[in-house]
Design a protein around this motif. Structure first.
Motif, PDB file in Angstrom:
ATOM      1  N   CYS A  98       8.963  19.443  12.615  1.00 56.48           N
ATOM      2  CA  CYS A  98       8.337  18.179  12.471  1.00 56.48           C
ATOM      3  C   CYS A  98       8.829  16.880  13.239  1.00 56.48           C
ATOM      4  O   CYS A  98       8.052  16.096  13.732  1.00 56.48           O
ATOM      5  CB  CYS A  98       8.883  17.986  10.833  1.00 56.48           C
ATOM      6  N   ALA A  99      10.229  16.974  13.595  1.00 52.23           N
ATOM      7  CA  ALA A  99      10.757  15.864  14.354  1.00 52.23           C
ATOM      8  C   ALA A  99      10.296  16.021  15.853  1.00 52.23           C
ATOM      9  O   ALA A  99       9.924  15.074  16.284  1.00 52.23           O
ATOM     10  CB  ALA A  99      12.071  16.047  14.472  1.00 52.23           C
ATOM     11  N   GLU A 100      10.006  17.056  16.350  1.00 53.45           N
ATOM     12  CA  GLU A 100       9.579  17.239  17.603  1.00 53.45           C
ATOM     13  C   GLU A 100       7.915  16.563  17.585  1.00 53.45           C
ATOM     14  O   GLU A 100       7.493  16.118  18.612  1.00 53.45           O
ATOM     15  CB  GLU A 100       9.242  18.779  18.312  1.00 53.45           C
ATOM     16  N   ARG A 101       7.341  16.870  16.585  1.00 55.26           N
ATOM     17  CA  ARG A 101       5.943  16.425  16.427  1.00 55.26           C
ATOM     18  C   ARG A 101       5.966  14.931  16.306  1.00 55.26           C
ATOM     19  O   ARG A 101       5.104  14.195  16.901  1.00 55.26           O
ATOM     20  CB  ARG A 101       5.127  17.143  15.281  1.00 55.26           C
ATOM     21  N   ILE A 102       6.938  14.475  15.507  1.00 58.48           N
ATOM     22  CA  ILE A 102       7.038  13.014  15.486  1.00 58.48           C
ATOM     23  C   ILE A 102       7.388  12.190  17.055  1.00 58.48           C
ATOM     24  O   ILE A 102       6.633  11.300  17.250  1.00 58.48           O
ATOM     25  CB  ILE A 102       8.131  12.520  14.629  1.00 58.48           C
ATOM     26  N   LEU A 103       8.212  12.995  17.517  1.00 59.97           N
ATOM     27  CA  LEU A 103       8.794  12.342  19.171  1.00 59.97           C
ATOM     28  C   LEU A 103       7.358  12.603  19.684  1.00 59.97           C
ATOM     29  O   LEU A 103       7.402  11.493  20.735  1.00 59.97           O
ATOM     30  CB  LEU A 103       9.931  13.040  19.600  1.00 59.97           C
ATOM     31  N   LYS A 104       6.537  13.531  19.859  1.00 64.35           N
ATOM     32  CA  LYS A 104       5.362  13.617  20.642  1.00 64.35           C
ATOM     33  C   LYS A 104       4.454  12.373  20.217  1.00 64.35           C
ATOM     34  O   LYS A 104       4.018  11.798  20.964  1.00 64.35           O
ATOM     35  CB  LYS A 104       4.684  14.980  20.567  1.00 64.35           C
ATOM     36  N   GLY A 105       4.114  12.326  18.992  1.00 64.68           N
ATOM     37  CA  GLY A 105       3.455  10.979  18.485  1.00 64.68           C
ATOM     38  C   GLY A 105       3.952   9.677  19.130  1.00 64.68           C
ATOM     39  O   GLY A 105       3.323   8.780  19.422  1.00 64.68           O
ATOM     40  N   ILE A 106       5.291   9.412  18.976  1.00 62.35           N
ATOM     41  CA  ILE A 106       5.885   8.322  19.479  1.00 62.35           C
ATOM     42  C   ILE A 106       5.430   8.282  21.184  1.00 62.35           C
ATOM     43  O   ILE A 106       5.067   7.201  21.641  1.00 62.35           O
ATOM     44  CB  ILE A 106       7.398   8.132  19.380  1.00 62.35           C
ATOM     45  N   LEU A 107       5.775   9.147  21.867  1.00 63.29           N
ATOM     46  CA  LEU A 107       5.393   9.253  23.107  1.00 63.29           C
ATOM     47  C   LEU A 107       3.937   8.995  23.667  1.00 63.29           C
ATOM     48  O   LEU A 107       3.718   8.297  24.583  1.00 63.29           O
ATOM     49  CB  LEU A 107       6.141  10.289  23.898  1.00 63.29           C
ATOM     50  N   ARG A 108       2.960   9.538  22.755  1.00 61.96           N
ATOM     51  CA  ARG A 108       1.841   9.443  23.039  1.00 61.96           C
ATOM     52  C   ARG A 108       1.069   8.057  22.490  1.00 61.96           C
ATOM     53  O   ARG A 108      -0.166   8.089  22.401  1.00 61.96           O
ATOM     54  CB  ARG A 108       1.046  10.691  22.539  1.00 61.96           C
ATOM     55  N   ASP A 109       1.858   7.398  21.752  1.00 64.27           N
ATOM     56  CA  ASP A 109       1.469   6.036  21.332  1.00 64.27           C
ATOM     57  C   ASP A 109       0.362   6.338  20.124  1.00 64.27           C
ATOM     58  O   ASP A 109      -0.558   6.054  20.014  1.00 64.27           O
ATOM     59  CB  ASP A 109       0.717   5.276  22.343  1.00 64.27           C
ATOM     60  N   GLU A 110       0.807   7.573  19.388  1.00 66.75           N
ATOM     61  CA  GLU A 110      -0.367   7.843  18.384  1.00 66.75           C
ATOM     62  C   GLU A 110      -0.312   6.925  17.099  1.00 66.75           C
ATOM     63  O   GLU A 110       0.905   6.521  16.639  1.00 66.75           O
ATOM     64  CB  GLU A 110      -0.245   9.186  17.915  1.00 66.75           C
ATOM     65  N   GLU A 111      -1.631   6.590  16.497  1.00 67.77           N
ATOM     66  CA  GLU A 111      -1.400   5.678  15.361  1.00 67.77           C
ATOM     67  C   GLU A 111      -1.134   6.472  14.088  1.00 67.77           C
ATOM     68  O   GLU A 111      -0.501   5.994  12.891  1.00 67.77           O
ATOM     69  CB  GLU A 111      -2.766   4.870  15.275  1.00 67.77           C
ATOM     70  N   GLU A 112      -1.554   7.644  14.055  1.00 67.72           N
ATOM     71  CA  GLU A 112      -1.446   8.665  12.874  1.00 67.72           C
ATOM     72  C   GLU A 112      -0.945  10.154  13.161  1.00 67.72           C
ATOM     73  O   GLU A 112      -1.526  10.461  14.162  1.00 67.72           O
ATOM     74  CB  GLU A 112      -2.492   8.822  12.070  1.00 67.72           C
ATOM     75  N   VAL A 113       0.066  10.683  12.657  1.00 69.24           N
ATOM     76  CA  VAL A 113       0.774  11.765  12.875  1.00 69.24           C
ATOM     77  C   VAL A 113       0.539  12.807  11.637  1.00 69.24           C
ATOM     78  O   VAL A 113       0.904  12.173  10.698  1.00 69.24           O
ATOM     79  CB  VAL A 113       2.023  11.914  13.626  1.00 69.24           C
ATOM     80  N   PHE A 114      -0.186  13.925  11.821  1.00 71.78           N
ATOM     81  CA  PHE A 114      -0.203  15.099  10.585  1.00 71.78           C
ATOM     82  C   PHE A 114       0.709  16.078  10.977  1.00 71.78           C
ATOM     83  O   PHE A 114       0.490  16.620  12.188  1.00 71.78           O
ATOM     84  CB  PHE A 114      -1.659  15.212  10.278  1.00 71.78           C
ATOM     85  N   PHE A 115       1.365  16.609  10.098  1.00 69.31           N
ATOM     86  CA  PHE A 115       2.076  17.742  10.488  1.00 69.31           C
ATOM     87  C   PHE A 115       2.234  18.560   9.279  1.00 69.31           C
ATOM     88  O   PHE A 115       2.956  17.829   8.361  1.00 69.31           O
ATOM     89  CB  PHE A 115       3.477  17.475  11.104  1.00 69.31           C
ATOM     90  N   GLY A 116       1.859  19.895   9.249  1.00 67.95           N
ATOM     91  CA  GLY A 116       2.433  20.467   7.913  1.00 67.95           C
ATOM     92  C   GLY A 116       1.481  21.959   8.216  1.00 67.95           C
ATOM     93  O   GLY A 116       1.125  22.494   9.374  1.00 67.95           O
ATOM     94  N   GLY A 117       1.475  22.591   7.009  1.00 66.49           N
ATOM     95  CA  GLY A 117       0.868  24.086   6.933  1.00 66.49           C
ATOM     96  C   GLY A 117      -0.645  24.111   6.496  1.00 66.49           C
ATOM     97  O   GLY A 117      -1.337  22.866   6.602  1.00 66.49           O
TER      98      GLY A 117
END
Ligand SMILES: NC(=O)c1ccc[n+]([C@@H]2O[C@H](COP(=O)([O-])OP(=O)(O)OC[C@H]3O[C@@H](n4cnc5c(N)ncnc54)[C@H](OP(=O)(O)O)[C@@H]3O)[C@@H](O)[C@H]2O)c1
Length: 266
Positions: free
Chosen positions: A221-240
């Motif tokens: 989850c943390a790696e996905r959040i970091l990617k979202g920050i670096l890509r300047d994403e407005e919304e990040v979804f992560f789960g199963g």
């Protein structure tokens, strides 16, 4: 050179779960870190567990985010140490395990104080400095419960919905002045969240729920959040698999309502 080299990242709720994992991800990416939560000893343990990373510094800054009057002082301490805040991650949160009609209003308020007013107060305290510096990013850890209500989560879901209303407005207002907002909506993540969730009597649930145990890892989850920050994403979804409910609600709202009603709490 790390992908976050030299950037100052302030993470609330850094003593555990997603916040702790994000501290590690940001550290590996070369960020300076500010670690906040109530338990100073746990924060010190997190700091000690971080790998060395060049010149990157760490400030352990104990803070109860529900004490909104403490926010300006906390910001000053970060500025004294690092001179700026590039990224504020509003991650600290408390969940709920109680029926709406059985939960006294003061428990609803406690959840709102931590999950909603805490992030809002910190953002208001940090923003003047971000604006002065020409920009910055606020990351808000909402939830899939920020997109729809769920059994035993009335105040929790309300607090997460409220975050979207506040921070989406703020994003529009300050986009041209360099402020970026990333809303993160995780599904089930394997953390201690259900242990500390509040029951109707205001005490902790103290159980690791099945749903939590089956959840995705805080590290992924943390790696996905970091990617979202670096890509300047407005919304990040992560789960199963639970994330499918978002599409079902959007395109088949009647089916969604029946499905969720019949599922019952878990
Ligand atoms: N796990 C999931 O399935 C899931 C799903 C969607 C969204 N989320 C969200 O993700 C965020 C992190 O939760 P988690 O899953 O990592 O749970 P967690 O392991 O229980 O971590 C919660 C963190 O919040 C801190 N915290 C709680 N109350 C606080 C307060 N009043 N002031 C400052 N810090 C406080 C806790 O530290 P102290 O006890 O040291 O204060 C802890 O570091 C929360 O906002 C949660 O709503 C989690």
């Amino acid at each position: 050179m790390g992908r976050m080299n030299g950037r100052v990242v302030w993470i609330t709720g850094a003593s555990s779960g997603i916040g702790k994992a994000l501290a590690l991800s940001c550290r590996r990416a070369g960020a300076h870190l500010v670690l906040s939560s109530r338990r100073a000893a746990e924060l010190a343990r997190v700091e000690a567990s971080l790998p060395p990373s060049g010149d990157a510094g760490v400030l352990v800054l104990p803070l109860d985010v529900s004490d909104t009057s403490a926010a300006p002082d906390a910001v000053q301490k970060v500025l004294e140490r690092f001179g700026r805040v590039d990224v504020l991650v509003n991650n600290a949160g408390v969940s709920q395990r109680s029926m709406a009609h059985e939960t006294p209003l003061d428990v609803d308020r406690r959840i709102m104080e931590v999950n909603y007013f805490g992030p809002v107060a910190l953002a208001k305290a940090v923003l003047p400095h971000m604006l002065f510096a020409g920009g910055g990013r606020i990351v808000v850890i909402s939830s899939i419960s920020g997109k729809f209500g769920y059994h035993l989560r009335s105040a929790y879901a309300a607090s997460k919905h409220a975050l979207h209303g506040f921070f989406e407005s703020l994003r529009m207002e300050l986009h041209d002045r360099g402020i970026r907002v990333t809303m993160v909506c995780p599904g089930r993540i394997r953390t201690d969240i259900s242990l500390h969730a509040l029951r109707a009597d205001g005490t902790e649930h103290r159980r690791m729920d099945e749903g939590q145990l089956r959840g995705r890892s805080a590290e992924d989850c943390a790696e996905r959040i970091l990617k979202g920050i670096l890509r300047d994403e407005e919304e990040v979804f992560f789960g199963g698999r639970e994330m499918a409910a978002l599409q079902i609600k959007r395109f088949l709202p009647g089916l969604f309502s029946r499905m969720m009603r019949n599922r019952g709490p878990d």
